[in-house]
Design an enzyme around this catalytic site. Structure first.
Site, PDB file in Angstrom:
ATOM      1  CG  HIS A 155       5.388   2.255  10.030  1.00  0.00           C
ATOM      2  ND1 HIS A 155       4.804   2.702   8.860  1.00  0.00           N
ATOM      3  CD2 HIS A 155       4.788   2.955  11.032  1.00  0.00           C
ATOM      4  CE1 HIS A 155       3.888   3.610   9.144  1.00  0.00           C
ATOM      5  NE2 HIS A 155       3.861   3.803  10.454  1.00  0.00           N
ATOM      6  CB  CYS A 156       8.497   1.861   4.928  1.00  0.00           C
ATOM      7  SG  CYS A 156       9.081   0.158   4.889  1.00  0.00           S
ATOM      8  CB  SER A 157       4.856  -0.229   2.455  1.00  0.00           C
ATOM      9  OG  SER A 157       4.752   1.031   1.810  1.00  0.00           O
ATOM     10  CB  THR A 172      11.390  -0.480   8.053  1.00  0.00           C
ATOM     11  OG1 THR A 172      10.136   0.140   7.775  1.00  0.00           O
ATOM     12  CG2 THR A 172      11.521  -0.726   9.547  1.00  0.00           C
TER      13      THR A 172
END
Length: 824
Positions: free
Chosen positions: A418-420, A426
């Site tokens: 995941h990222c934000s 992602t």
């Protein structure tokens, strides 16, 4: 394409590209700028020239910057229009009079940034010629989500594999930016998914995107959790992540759980269960699921007798693509990252990949380095190319993807990415790691499926990141030209960075009011997104320059690096990637319009537009790699199922930038050639050292070297090329999988110390002679400015339990400021 309905025609216009003028006629239609040369005035006078007439088409939608330079008639300098296109084509058109130039400029502007709605784009009018090969192919039918996961071994009839297909999002009300069908662990019901969704940004819960066909390990993806400053936790989310990491292993190990795994109840029953637990307490079904998640038959190693604990040996991984400090800074505004005290079945790795704003600014520097390509034949500005750090960013993305591929393909572990919000970084990491793991995705059809699945279906915001409706700031009038001066390379030509800076601070995260009076919030990168159920077409689809970013561009660039480094492992060629990049912005096809699957479905794109995949499949021969070898054999070097990038061998994608390899990569190629010669010299020196006669006094087994005063010698080992991350060096001609752990080694507790990689070209030089030579060479700082500290010198990753450093990264204070810009 059929002949356009021309609206305006301008005769005897000089087009300037690369400093070379060409006389022709300029025609403007509703969607294209068409330049025809030689002009009709010349072909009419000399009919023999008609055989050499050429036409160049430019789509209005790929215009990135258009500058009008009006000049007074008395100056003797023609008025001109300078255009930069998204595909890095640069052209200037010189007009005989100021009136014609202004007329053309205003027409192009009206057909580009003043359309007002998506359905006025070219895709809704384009139709291939009747009976053409393209017209006979329906590209929309190529991707079938059920068929793709059936290929991976998952379907409605294979729940025993640990995964099931959930229809909880079939009407897109559960998560508007997610696909309609979600692959989730069989033991997790839809009721638990609903509770877990509240803990993930945009309700983008952990869900399966790839299952390895050999070891059953998986790649799942999601958005960031929402612990906030109060460090909230969510039991259902923890159970879901744990189930994602254990589903395939329980199937592979043949374990029987303490309680029978029953089919999750249908969604209608889930709704009833949820309504009975409005206080947030857990239902009996959810409690049973938690027991199933952590329960099961206890396994012991047959040789040592030690208990085998799933996850302890496999090193399951949660990957946070963001810089460490950015992840923690998000907690102040309600977001954040996982507290690993509650996810003890995995470790966490931070990849330190910068956000969309940093990447946009990086590309802008690259553009500044090549912006005079219309009026100048000179090479790009090497200093600006170095300052852009573009290659460093590409190397970092490849390095992070290789880490994921290594964990899944080599260490038999599961990875959650995941990222934000899980739709930019992602998507890059997920798609690239699968490209490294699965040969199917390296075929033409497979790559199309990969893009459909991990980019389009999982909700990368193509409309927001690409700016398909353009922006008025991209059309400027250069008032300085009224003085009558001609544009010169390097001067301010009105094409400076028009992307406005994000407002500093965290105010973007406060609730805002839209024009309709509704509340709007922003995502973790500062992108305003409508929450709840959205209309079929969003009210405001206008381009916001601060939301643009070359995210998909970077994915294609990273794919190009893999193709260049492994030229026989891909069915498609470089031109395929370049044309795919072009059609992301051309708006000729409906494939990349809108931001997610839901919006495309409600806009009925499959009925109203054509798919870009029909274009590629109908021209397969043009996009096929002649060097492609489809053979997969893990016992033959160069034909393994898995491949890894050489992150220290990243080059400019010079074809995309319409430059030669020497113009973009000349310095890098020279540096690499020097390194090869140095390595060859060092190896030759080591070989000659070994072939010398042995001094009896030196190697006398009965003597004491320290007492005799003779220095002891160590046999020099030949240097090896840098191996992929985590791989032990292999013998020449061997397979990269030769050093892969056996199943017994993977599941056996105990610390294993991998052999360190030999990355020093002077290794094995006991006399230190060559080390001194290398030190002198390194003292010249060759390539230092280009790489900003070295492309492959640091992965930029940080482990949750350790410290990570990057010599080319900003200080922590600058990173905080950068992240606040992204949310401001």
């Amino acid at each position: 394409m059929a002949a356009p309905h021309l609206k305006h025609t301008f005769a005897n216009i000089h087009a300037l590209r690369g400093g070379k003028p060409e006389l022709g006629d300029l025609a403007l239609s509703d969607y294209h700028l068409v330049f025809r040369f030689p002009p009709e005035s010349l072909t009419a006078a000399d009919p023999s020239l008609k055989k050499s007439v050429k036409q160049v088409w430019f789509a209005f939608h790929i215009i990135s910057q258009c500058t009008l330079r009006p000049t007074p008639p008395s100056s003797g300098v023609p008025s001109s229009i300078r255009i930069r296109f998204r595909d890095f084509t640069y052209v200037s058109f010189n007009f005989a009079g100021d009136k014609e130039a202004r007329e053309a400029f205003e027409f192009i502007k009206s057909r580009t940034c003043k359309l007002g709605s998506v359905d006025k784009l070219l895709a809704f009018s384009y139709r291939p010629p009747p009976n053409s090969p393209e017209s006979k192919i329906n590209g929309w039918d190529l991707y079938d989500v059920r068929a793709e996961f059936r290929r991976q071994g998952i379907s409605e009839k294979s729940r025993e594999l640990g995964w099931r297909i959930s229809t909880i999002n079939k009407d897109y009300s559960f998560s508007p930016t997610y696909p309609a069908l979600l692959i989730v662990p069989s033991k997790i019901s839809d009721a638990t998914l609903k509770y877990a969704a509240s803990y993930r940004s945009r309700q983008r819960i952990p869900t399966l995107t790839y299952r390895h066909p050999v070891n059953n390990c998986t790649i799942t993806r999601c958005s960031q959790p929402l612990p906030g400053i109060s460090f909230k936790r969510n039991i259902q989310d923890e159970s879901l992540v744990s189930a994602c990491f254990s589903a395939s292993t329980e199937f592979a190990g043949g374990t029987s759980l303490d309680m029978p795994v029953e089919s999750p109840p249908p969604s209608t029953v889930d709704l009833m269960i949820e309504s009975e637990n409005t206080d947030g307490s857990m239902s009996d079904i959810q409690k049973a699921e938690d027991e199933l998640t952590v329960g099961g038959t206890i396994l012991y190693d047959g040789k040592t007798g030690k208990r085998l604990i799933y996850g302890a040996q496999q090193q399951n991984l949660i990957v946070d693509a963001r810089p460490v400090i950015n992840s923690y800074a998000m907690q102040a505004i309600g977001y954040g990252t996982e507290n690993m005290e509650h996810y003890k079945f995995a470790k966490k790795e931070y990849l330190n990949i910068d956000n969309i704003h940093v990447m946009r600014e990086s590309l802008e520097k690259v553009i500044s380095a090549i912006k005079d390509a219309d009026v100048s034949p000179f090479p790009p500005n090497k200093e600006l190319l170095a300052k852009s750090k573009w290659l460093k960013h590409i190397s970092g993305i490849l390095s992070g993807s290789a880490l994921i591929a290594q964990r899944v393909g080599i260490q038999h572990s599961n990875v959650l990415i995941h990222c934000s919000d899980g739709w930019d970084r992602t998507s890059q990491l997920s798609a690239l790691s699968q490209l490294m793991l699965d040969p199917y995705y390296r075929t033409l059809e497979g790559f199309i499926v990969l893009v459909e699945k991990d980019w389009l279906s999982f909700g990368h915001m193509f409309h927001l990141r690409s700016g398909h409706l353009s922006h008025e700031d991209w059309f400027t009038v250069d008032g300085d030209a009224l003085a009558g001066t001609a544009v010169k390379p390097g001067e301010n030509d009105g094409r400076a960075d028009h992307f406005e800076n994000a407002i500093a601070g965290a105010k973007r995260f406060w609730t805002k009011k839209t024009a309709s009076g509704k509340e709007a919030v922003t995502d973790a990168d500062g992108t305003p997104i409508e929450t709840g159920v959205e209309p079929a077409v969003a009210e405001n689809m206008a381009t916001r320059p601060k939301d643009l970013s070359p995210v998909f561009h970077q994915f294609l660039d990273a794919t190009y690096q893999l193709l260049r480094q492994h030229p026989t492992r891909f069915e498609f060629n470089e031109r395929f990637l370049r044309r795919l990049y072009y059609h992301v912005y051309s708006c000729q096809y409906g494939t990349f319009l809108f931001n997610n699957e839901r919006q495309r479905h409600e806009a009925r794109l499959q009925e109203r537009t054509r798919s870009v995949w029909a274009y590629f499949l109908s021209r397969r021969s043009e996009f096929t790699n002649e060097q492609y070898d489809a053979t997969v054999d893990d016992h033959v070097r160069g034909r393994e199922r898995i491949l890894f990038p050489r992150c220290d061998d990243v080059r400019w994608w010079h074809q995309l930038f319409n430059r030669t390899d020497d113009e973009m990569n000349g310095d890098l190629n020279a540096l690499a050639a020097t390194a090869e010669r140095v390595a060859a010299y060092q190896q030759a020196s080591s070989s000659s050292e070994l072939s010398r006669p042995v001094d009896a006094g030196t190697f006398d087994a009965n003597s004491n070297p320290s007492s005799s005063g003779a220095p002891s010698r160590t046999s020099a080992s030949p240097t090896r090329s840098p191996q992929p991350p985590g791989l032990a060096a292999t013998a020449a001609g061997g397979s990269v999988l030769a050093g892969v752990e056996s199943a017994h080694e993977v599941l056996t507790p105990g610390t294993r110390s991998p052999a360190p990689l030999n990355r020093n070209v002077a290794a094995g030089d006991p006399t230190g002679t060559f080390a001194a030579l290398q030190e002198r060479i390194s003292g010249l700082s060759l390539g230092k400015a280009m790489f900003g500290g070295g492309i492959g010198g640091s992965t930029g990753r940080s482990s949750i339990g350790g410290t990570g450093s990057d010599s080319g990264r900003n200080s922590q204070n600058e990173l905080v400021e950068q992240e606040m810009r992204s949310i401001g």
